[in-house]
Scaffold this motif. Sequence first.
Motif: not given
Length: 337
Positions: A146, A313-318, A320, A323, A326-327
């Motif tokens: 991630d 996938s955590f880039k620019n995302e918190d 959770s 998330l 959604k991914t």
Amino acid sequence: MINRYKVLALQSECQAINSCLDRASGYEVMQQSLTKILAQISGSKRFIGPDLKLVVLPEYFLTGFPFGESLSQWKEKACISIEDELFTQMKEFCIQNSIFLSGNFYETDANFPDLYFQSSFIIDDEGKLILRYRRLNSMFAPTPHDILDDYIKVYGEESLFPVADTKLGKLACIASEEILYPEIARCLMMRGAEVFLHSSSETGSPQLTHKEVAKRARAIENMSYVVSANSGGIAGIDIPSSSTDGGSKIVHFEGHILSEANTGESMVANSNIDILALRDYRSKVSMQNYNARQRFELYASSYQSYSHYPPNSFKNEDPSKELFIKTQLKVIKKLYN
């Protein structure tokens, strides 16, 4: 080199800390669980004998698993570092009992202070932490994948698939559900792995479950032993406690079961590991030498060309649970629409 020795997949009941209201009360349960397990290992070695050199613990032996907690809540309540006092106790125990010990826990990392990882470890009989493997595929827990670019900058690419070259052979860890991902075992075999240490917490069933099929398949296709420790139930959480109970086992490198526990807390899943026999088997030209006939270059372009679950996938995302969902929905849409 110890060419032949006993290994134990210890089947112990895991005590979940989900109902604990704070870190202090959760840590107290973790300490109680570790004290019980170390006593069980000591007693098992007295019964099995001095040839017992390696013990594998169930996946959730310290904490259980997050069941409704957010990532930040679980990090605060259940995660520890490799510098924690609990690790000090395990290291001292390994020295005193001439044991290699493998298990799985939720780990904090100062390099990534907002995250935790689900990590497998091996401590040798000199009390040294000789391997740490961080789970790469998970439903709702953070993984190195991630944050792949940043992770590799810190630890290097080889950290993703570690193998320890020891006097018990070349050891590697596979975490729980990852036994279902053949690429994990294959990448470890590429690096020389001979014995897969599989800390698990899975369905206890008389049926041939997915993970049960996978354990035998990973052993056969990689010509490796699989030592799989399941929990002897999980207490203190709102699921029936025996749902994940039983079937800890040792799988021979030809795929047959050497020993297997029934249900409940058990030391029955113990057997001999014969590294010389495995190396002899791998050294022969035969139809069964699948390792020698692998043609990895054929598959490389497919893996490079077809992206599924995206890295970083955590880039620019918190991070959770939302998330993760959604991914995964995006991946499903890309695969099937």
